[in-house]
Design an enzyme around this catalytic site. Structure first.
Site, PDB file in Angstrom:
ATOM      1  N   GLY A  21      14.913  11.118 -34.486  1.00 26.31           N
ATOM      2  CA  GLY A  21      14.641  11.746 -33.198  1.00 26.31           C
ATOM      3  C   GLY A  21      15.630  11.349 -32.127  1.00 26.31           C
ATOM      4  N   ALA A  22      16.138  10.140 -32.240  1.00 26.50           N
ATOM      5  CA  ALA A  22      17.067   9.673 -31.209  1.00 26.50           C
ATOM      6  C   ALA A  22      18.381  10.456 -31.270  1.00 26.50           C
ATOM      7  CB  ALA A  22      17.312   8.179 -31.370  1.00 26.50           C
TER       8      ALA A  22
ATOM      9  N   GLY B  58       0.818  -1.211   0.000  1.00 28.00           N
ATOM     10  CA  GLY B  58       0.000   0.000   0.000  1.00 28.00           C
ATOM     11  C   GLY B  58       0.846   1.253   0.000  1.00 28.00           C
ATOM     12  N   GLY B  59       0.483   2.177   0.901  1.00 31.11           N
ATOM     13  CA  GLY B  59       1.155   3.474   0.982  1.00 31.11           C
ATOM     14  C   GLY B  59       2.635   3.343   1.252  1.00 31.11           C
TER      15      GLY B  59
HETATM   16  C1  HXC Z   1      -1.254  -3.511  11.990  1.00 33.84           C
HETATM   17  C2  HXC Z   1      -0.111  -5.284  11.120  1.00 33.84           C
HETATM   18  C3  HXC Z   1      -0.195  -4.728   9.822  1.00 33.84           C
HETATM   19  C4  HXC Z   1      -0.850  -3.487   9.684  1.00 33.84           C
HETATM   20  C5  HXC Z   1       0.864  -6.593   9.688  1.00 33.84           C
HETATM   21  N1  HXC Z   1       0.553  -6.420  10.965  1.00 33.84           N
HETATM   22  N2  HXC Z   1       0.427  -5.560   8.949  1.00 33.84           N
HETATM   23  N3  HXC Z   1      -0.636  -4.679  12.180  1.00 33.84           N
HETATM   24  N4  HXC Z   1      -1.347  -2.899  10.778  1.00 33.84           N
HETATM   25  N5  HXC Z   1      -0.947  -2.889   8.488  1.00 33.84           N
HETATM   26  C6  HXC Z   1       0.845  -7.337  12.077  1.00 33.84           C
HETATM   27  C7  HXC Z   1       0.087  -8.641  11.989  1.00 33.84           C
HETATM   28  O1  HXC Z   1      -1.188  -8.486  12.558  1.00 33.84           O
HETATM   29  C8  HXC Z   1       0.969  -9.560  12.800  1.00 33.84           C
HETATM   30  O2  HXC Z   1       0.730  -9.276  14.153  1.00 33.84           O
HETATM   31  C9  HXC Z   1       2.360  -9.053  12.479  1.00 33.84           C
HETATM   32  O3  HXC Z   1       2.200  -7.721  11.979  1.00 33.84           O
HETATM   33  C10 HXC Z   1       3.063  -9.880  11.435  1.00 33.84           C
HETATM   34  O4  HXC Z   1       2.198 -10.023  10.318  1.00 33.84           O
HETATM   35  P1  HXC Z   1       1.917 -11.422   9.611  1.00 33.84           P
HETATM   36  O5  HXC Z   1       0.726 -11.220   8.766  1.00 33.84           O
HETATM   37  O6  HXC Z   1       1.900 -12.497  10.639  1.00 33.84           O
HETATM   38  O7  HXC Z   1       3.225 -11.581   8.726  1.00 33.84           O
HETATM   39  P2  HXC Z   1       3.355 -12.164   7.280  1.00 33.84           P
HETATM   40  O8  HXC Z   1       2.588 -13.442   7.160  1.00 33.84           O
HETATM   41  O9  HXC Z   1       4.828 -12.206   6.990  1.00 33.84           O
HETATM   42  O10 HXC Z   1       2.683 -11.105   6.314  1.00 33.84           O
HETATM   43  C11 HXC Z   1       3.195  -9.797   6.190  1.00 33.84           C
HETATM   44  C12 HXC Z   1       2.215  -8.920   5.393  1.00 33.84           C
HETATM   45  C13 HXC Z   1       0.790  -9.046   5.986  1.00 33.84           C
HETATM   46  C14 HXC Z   1       2.227  -9.375   3.920  1.00 33.84           C
HETATM   47  C15 HXC Z   1       2.749  -7.498   5.423  1.00 33.84           C
HETATM   48  O11 HXC Z   1       0.873  -8.830   7.401  1.00 33.84           O
HETATM   49  C16 HXC Z   1      -0.179  -8.086   5.411  1.00 33.84           C
HETATM   50  O12 HXC Z   1      -0.714  -8.298   4.345  1.00 33.84           O
HETATM   51  N6  HXC Z   1      -0.449  -6.985   6.172  1.00 33.84           N
HETATM   52  C17 HXC Z   1      -1.443  -6.023   5.770  1.00 33.84           C
HETATM   53  C18 HXC Z   1      -0.972  -5.234   4.591  1.00 33.84           C
HETATM   54  C19 HXC Z   1      -1.910  -4.115   4.292  1.00 33.84           C
HETATM   55  O13 HXC Z   1      -2.971  -4.320   3.680  1.00 33.84           O
HETATM   56  N7  HXC Z   1      -1.584  -2.926   4.837  1.00 33.84           N
HETATM   57  C20 HXC Z   1      -2.391  -1.765   4.697  1.00 33.84           C
HETATM   58  C21 HXC Z   1      -2.049  -1.188   3.349  1.00 33.84           C
HETATM   59  S1  HXC Z   1      -2.980   0.233   3.017  1.00 33.84           S
HETATM   60  P3  HXC Z   1       0.826 -10.401  15.298  1.00 33.84           P
HETATM   61  O14 HXC Z   1       0.335  -9.703  16.489  1.00 33.84           O
HETATM   62  O15 HXC Z   1      -0.022 -11.517  14.823  1.00 33.84           O
HETATM   63  O16 HXC Z   1       2.285 -10.748  15.337  1.00 33.84           O
HETATM   64  C22 HXC Z   1      -1.954   1.443   3.280  1.00 33.84           C
HETATM   65  C23 HXC Z   1      -2.567   2.750   3.018  1.00 33.84           C
HETATM   66  C24 HXC Z   1      -1.590   3.864   3.118  1.00 33.84           C
HETATM   67  O17 HXC Z   1      -0.832   1.280   3.622  1.00 33.84           O
HETATM   68  C25 HXC Z   1      -1.910   4.871   2.058  1.00 33.84           C
HETATM   69  C26 HXC Z   1      -1.019   6.065   2.162  1.00 33.84           C
HETATM   70  C27 HXC Z   1      -1.132   6.899   0.925  1.00 33.84           C
END
Ligand code: HXC
Length: 509
Positions: free
Chosen positions: A401-402, A169-170
């Site tokens: 052009g190049a 994401g962001g």
């Molecule tokens: C809070 C999060 C988190 C998040 C992961 N964790 N992402 N906590 N906010 N965004 C936590 C999990 O709950 C977990 O906690 C620990 O981190 C490890 O994550 P896992 O999923 O167990 O690890 P893994 O299997 O390696 O997967 C990693 C990952 C996945 C691919 C990054 O966690 C994931 O898909 N996270 C969400 C990604 C996402 O959609 N983010 C938001 C994007 S939107 P515990 O307590 O179980 O250890 C965005 C908008 C911003 O960013 C826009 C700005 C312009």
């Protein structure tokens, strides 16, 4: 009392040590180094000083009171690389997946602010699940604050992003706003929406590496500047990269000791037959200081080669058509690659050396519909805007052009040299004859050979351009290095104000 406060500090420091130790264990289980290990291995030994290390988030909902940790999932501070000041941040995936909340973002913003004020490079290690979901809009705001600083710092201080885990994401956009993105094969991923969302929306089945792994971004998307096989190799690459860059836009890159080129003679590198290809990297090895060429985006748009090198110990940016791939034609992707590299060199006071052997822009439906006009314009824009010393060498083909776009005098090249084998023309001989003599050839096709030969004699040489002053001199292959050294020395200290006062142009590269 004094003893009690000291005890308190020592207890807290012990707690920080325990956190770092646990982070290492957790990261090692995932095949990665911890945030602290990364910083320490990148920087000169013992030089790292951590900032805002007791910071904690202040969220109370979603059970977050019980999930506080000093540092809030990121390590920030400053240190040195080869004795030069740098600022760093490094996300700690072991705490809430390195997710970015308000205070985590605040720490990153502090080092970006300091780096910009002091005029020192910033290096960020990214290993994060993106916006911290429990903090809602405050974490989105954190990204916005970081983006604002990345933009302010762009073109002022070098900004290097190392992707050392997931970035979703962001989290992908701050690296994308920086100057260089370095990914580690196997552990890095960058995508805006993950495989699950992709499947739901488009039905496409893809895993994380296939969607946004290092190989995807180094070969297909062009997002990554470099891909390395290990984290250790990344640290070496960052240190090496910084060696070509100044501390900031007001300084010059460091000067190293001059080294003779790896290849003693260039003779035979360029085939006499213009239809035969060769690897322009061999020419680069024979011109610049031995071992100094540091290629950027080596596996992306391979029809052009870009990278840093040194000439008598001084940094230069090299842009070279690559005849071995698509005959060195310019394409949508190679246009983006060149334009961005020219802009980077210009921002950081690095002279630009261009080698042309280019039959033109790549024809085709996908190129036209994909916007070769829009992308090709970026190359023209970047060269015309660049005020650093610009020297161009025309090796062989320089068509259409190049010829203009890739560093011609018309776009402000200071000095242009050509080899005797240079062919500077609107079109290649066969295509030109086909258009000029369509009627004659329809009547008598046997004249084609004679007409092509005549066109070759008249146009496919460097002398028409030289007569018009578009080329300063025609030189021999083995004179390239000495001519470049003399010309760069003459151009050092070049200062240009090219445009009337304006806010900015309208063509971000
Ligand atoms: C809070 C999060 C988190 C998040 C992961 N964790 N992402 N906590 N906010 N965004 C936590 C999990 O709950 C977990 O906690 C620990 O981190 C490890 O994550 P896992 O999923 O167990 O690890 P893994 O299997 O390696 O997967 C990693 C990952 C996945 C691919 C990054 O966690 C994931 O898909 N996270 C969400 C990604 C996402 O959609 N983010 C938001 C994007 S939107 P515990 O307590 O179980 O250890 C965005 C908008 C911003 O960013 C826009 C700005 C312009």
């Amino acid at each position: 009392m004094a003893d009690e406060t000291l005890d308190e500090l020592r207890r807290r420091r012990e707690e920080l040590r325990r956190i770092a130790l646990e982070a290492s264990e957790s990261q090692h289980r995932r095949g990665k180094l911890s945030a602290w290990e990364r910083v320490e291995r990148l920087l000169d030994p013992g030089s790292f000083v951590e900032l805002e290390r007791f910071i904690e988030h202040r969220v109370t909902s979603f059970g977050m009171e019980g999930r506080r940790r000093s540092g809030d999932g990121v390590v920030t501070g400053f240190g040195s690389i080869d004795g030069r000041r740098v600022f760093v941040y490094s996300q700690d995936f072991s705490f809430m997946g390195g997710s970015l909340g308000e205070m985590h973002a605040k720490r990153i913003c502090q080092v970006l602010d300091l780096a910009l004020e002091v005029g020192a490079p910033v290096i960020g290690f990214h290993d994060s699940g993106g916006a911290r979901i429990q903090e809602g809009v405050a974490s989105l705001a954190g990204y916005g604050e970081i983006f604002m600083r990345n933009v302010a710092a762009s073109g002022v201080i070098p900004q290097i992003a190392v992707i050392a885990g997931p970035t979703a994401g962001g989290a992908t956009y701050s690296p994308a706003l920086m100057d260089f993105i370095i990914m580690v094969r196997g552990i890095s991923t960058m995508f805006v929406t993950g495989p699950r969302v992709v499947k739901e929306v488009t039905g496409e089945e893809v895993d994380e590496q296939g969607l946004g792994g290092a190989d995807v971004h180094s070969t297909l998307s062009g997002v990554a500047s470099l891909v390395l096989d290990s984290e250790e190799a990344c640290f070496t690459a960052v240190r090496r990269l910084l060696g070509y860059l100044p501390q900031n836009n007001l300084g010059d890159p460091p000067i190293y000791e001059a080294v003779e080129p790896e290849v003693p003679s260039l003779e035979g590198i360029i085939p006499e037959d213009p239809r035969r290809s060769y690897d322009v990297r061999a020419l680069i090895s024979g011109v610049f200081d031995g071992g100094s060429f540091f290629e950027i985006q080596p596996a992306y748009a391979e029809n052009v080669v870009v990278g840093f090198a040194r000439l008598m110990g001084r940094s230069v940016g090299v842009i070279a058509s690559q005849p071995r791939v698509m005959a060195g034609c310019m394409s949508i992707d190679s246009s983006d690659k060149v334009a961005r590299f020219v802009a980077t060199c210009d921002a950081f006071n690095i002279p630009i050396i261009t080698f042309q052997d280019v039959p033109g822009y790549l024809p085709g439906l996908d190129q036209e519909r994909g916007g070769i006009i829009r992308h090709g314009a970026k190359v023209i824009y970047a060269y015309a805007e660049a005020t650093v010393p610009k020297i161009t060498i025309i090796l062989r083909k320089s068509y259409g052009g190049a010829y203009i776009a890739l560093g011609s005098k018309h776009l402000g090249a200071d000095i242009v040299y050509a080899l005797p084998s240079a062919e500077i023309a609107v079109l290649g001989a066969e295509a030109a004859v086909e258009i000029l003599y369509r009627r004659e050839l329809a009547e008598d096709p046997s004249r084609r050979g004679e007409l092509v030969d005549r066109y070759r004699r008249e146009f496919l040489n460097p002398y028409q351009a030289a007569r018009l002053g578009y080329i300063d001199d025609v030189i021999e292959l083995n004179e390239i290095r000495e001519k470049l050294i003399a010309s760069l020395s003459a151009l050092s200290g070049k200062r240009v104000r090219r445009y009337p006062g304006k806010k900015h142009g309208n063509m971000p590269v």
